[in-house]
Design a protein around this motif. Structure first.
Motif, PDB file in Angstrom:
ATOM      1  N   GLU A 196       0.982  -1.274   0.165  1.00 18.99           N
ATOM      2  CA  GLU A 196       0.126   0.029   0.191  1.00 18.99           C
ATOM      3  C   GLU A 196       0.923   1.172  -0.043  1.00 18.99           C
ATOM      4  O   GLU A 196       0.523   2.228  -0.773  1.00 18.99           O
ATOM      5  CB  GLU A 196      -0.849  -0.113   1.173  1.00 18.99           C
ATOM      6  N   LEU A 197       1.996   1.440   0.828  1.00 25.99           N
ATOM      7  CA  LEU A 197       2.683   2.599   0.833  1.00 25.99           C
ATOM      8  C   LEU A 197       3.583   2.822  -0.392  1.00 25.99           C
ATOM      9  O   LEU A 197       3.805   3.949  -0.848  1.00 25.99           O
ATOM     10  CB  LEU A 197       3.832   2.400   2.148  1.00 25.99           C
ATOM     11  N   VAL A 198       3.957   1.558  -0.941  1.00 28.78           N
ATOM     12  CA  VAL A 198       4.859   1.812  -2.356  1.00 28.78           C
ATOM     13  C   VAL A 198       3.792   2.179  -3.239  1.00 28.78           C
ATOM     14  O   VAL A 198       4.116   3.152  -4.044  1.00 28.78           O
ATOM     15  CB  VAL A 198       5.413   0.265  -2.581  1.00 28.78           C
ATOM     16  N   LEU A 199       2.624   1.524  -3.465  1.00 27.80           N
ATOM     17  CA  LEU A 199       1.659   2.027  -4.310  1.00 27.80           C
ATOM     18  C   LEU A 199       1.233   3.559  -4.229  1.00 27.80           C
ATOM     19  O   LEU A 199       1.128   4.200  -5.351  1.00 27.80           O
ATOM     20  CB  LEU A 199       0.359   1.188  -4.299  1.00 27.80           C
ATOM     21  N   ILE A 200       0.964   3.806  -3.069  1.00 26.69           N
ATOM     22  CA  ILE A 200       0.623   5.382  -2.761  1.00 26.69           C
ATOM     23  C   ILE A 200       1.850   6.181  -3.428  1.00 26.69           C
ATOM     24  O   ILE A 200       1.726   7.487  -4.035  1.00 26.69           O
ATOM     25  CB  ILE A 200       0.407   5.549  -1.339  1.00 26.69           C
TER      26      ILE A 200
END
Ligand code: SF4
Ligand code: SF4
Length: 441
Positions: A116-120
């Protein structure tokens, strides 16, 4: 429908994140979010249900995502999807047209693009600080199947089924729409049966999944069942024990720092540093507690153990061990107030999925596993009362009650995070335990 109505719809219909830990979707809803991101990175090797669901349900997914975004007052929907999923991207483009409310962000074929953090960061360039949630940067993230479940709920259907890819050592890899609570051996049988005797059953992806048995059941978070030989490297790695791994780390860690250089969370600027952790843990150094405390920022993605380490060591397992023990002892972590600066060389340090599949010795299982939307039958289901983060749902049925598919059989616990649980087949309640409700057709 307003914000509170959507929240209640999600809770009543039992919608949770369809993978990972199963965080209740209603609790993620955030009326401050200006961006809704749809996660279609599906970066775990061999998993392929999200891209296939988009291929057949692009219209429903785009319309429902737009509906959710408008309901919470967001300004745009971003669909994060890998450029390699050509058919799914084409289906989305066809649906989105020249909309200036929904856009596609093409992702590289790397692991873990779906973190999630990478995608954001990849889709919005916003950086979430260590320990914070997407809401802190005004973003809301749902995966494809979660959006599809909202679409179904809006049309009167609660969560009763789960798309599950069955692959590996089976005769016919397929992606089924299985009643929640179905036994895994039944799904393997429907995939033409296992090709080998006495296999291991990996539930979820090879990187973040876990070893189960063919007697386990499908839950709202079961994305895949991968049948593998018991001596397959992925299976052997899942069986590694912290006690043994610590001894191996003491003997063999070269302090090369590749694990830190390639750690996706470290590259985002978070203070997780697996090489420093390996140094203190293998030297039993109690003076420097930072690397132990920073274990909390590990996402357990597995890059360090499965790809980065040339010695076959597992920082992930040891970090997990420390993280769990700190949590269990109730120690309160200090907030991280240092700088968070993403690594400028991030693009050169990512793990190519193709190389990862080869490294994991999974190339021969990379067959298509076509999706069948028609729900499959089950004669008996064991539906767990806790399939989500939070508290168990509370049974509202009795033995011998007749239930229909979609009936509420356990109501959410109002005192905590919790969602309703529904019957996944028509039948009679034959058993209620502290963990599941059994229904026989
Ligand atoms: S598992 Fe390893 S690579 Fe992944 S976040 Fe944790 S330390 Fe970093
Ligand atoms: S990659 Fe392996 S050998 Fe190198 S520092 Fe990390 S754990 Fe030690």
């Amino acid at each position: 429908m307003d914000f509170d109505g959507l929240k209640q719809l999600m809770r009543d219909n039992g919608i949770v994140g369809c993978g990972g830990a199963g965080f209740p979707s209603y609790a993620k809803l955030n009326d401050k979010a200006d961006t809704l991101i749809i996660n279609c990175a599906e970066c775990e090797p061999l998993l392929r249900l999200h891209r296939q669901l988009i291929e057949v349900r692009a219209k429903e997914i785009v319309e429902t995502a737009s509906f959710i975004a408008k309901t919470i007052g967001a300004k745009e929907v971003v669909i994060g999807i890998k450029a390699a999923y050509k058919k799914a991207v084409a289906a989305l483009r066809n649906q989105i047209g020249d909309s200036n409310f929904v856009r596609i962000h093409l992702l590289p074929e790397v692991y873990p693009a779906g973190d999630e953090l990478v995608l954001i960061y990849e889709t919005t360039k916003r950086v979430i600080r260590p320990g914070q949630l997407p809401a802190s940067v005004n973003v809301l993230v749902y995966n494809v199947e979660t959006i599809y479940n909202v679409y179904r709920a809006l049309h009167g259907h609660p969560v009763t089924h789960k798309f599950v890819t069955v692959t590996g050592e089976v005769n016919q890899p397929e992606t089924f729409y299985a009643p929640i609570g179905s036994k895994i051996f039944g799904l393997v049988k429907r995939s033409g049966g296992q090709k080998i005797d006495d296999p291991a059953f990996l539930i979820g992806g090879p990187m973040m999944g876990f070893l189960g048995s063919d007697q386990d059941v499908v839950t709202k978070t079961t994305n895949a069942i991968i049948v593998l030989p018991k001596d397959h490297p992925v299976v052997l790695r899942k069986k590694m024990k912290p006690r043994i791994d610590l001894k191996r780390a003491m003997a063999a860690c070269s302090q090369c720092s590749y694990c830190t250089d390639m750690c996706p969370r470290h590259m985002l600027g978070h203070p997780i540093d697996p090489a420093a952790f390996m140094r203190v843990v293998s030297n039993q150094d109690a003076h420097n507690v930072g690397p132990y405390l920073n274990a909390r920022y590990c996402s357990s993605c597995g890059v360090c153990e499965a790809y980065a380490c040339h010695q076959g060591l597992s920082p992930r397992i040891l970090l997990g061990f420390v993280k769990n023990n700190i949590r269990a002892s109730g120690i309160k972590y200090p907030d991280y107030d240092g700088p968070v600066v993403p690594d400028e060389e991030m693009d050169f340090r990512r793990v190519p999925l193709k190389r990862l599949v080869a490294r994991l010795d999974l190339e021969k299982y990379a067959d298509p596993a076509p999706i069948y939307e028609e729900p499959i039958n089950a004669k008996e289901v064991d539906i767990k009362l806790l399939q989500h983060v939070g508290k168990k749902a509370i049974p509202v049925v009795k033995i011998n009650d007749h239930v229909k598919e979609g009936d509420i059989i356990a109501h959410y616990d109002d005192t905590s995070l919790s969602v309703n649980i529904h019957a996944s087949i028509d039948g009679t309640v034959s058993e209620i335990t502290s963990t599941y409700i059994r229904i026989r057709k």
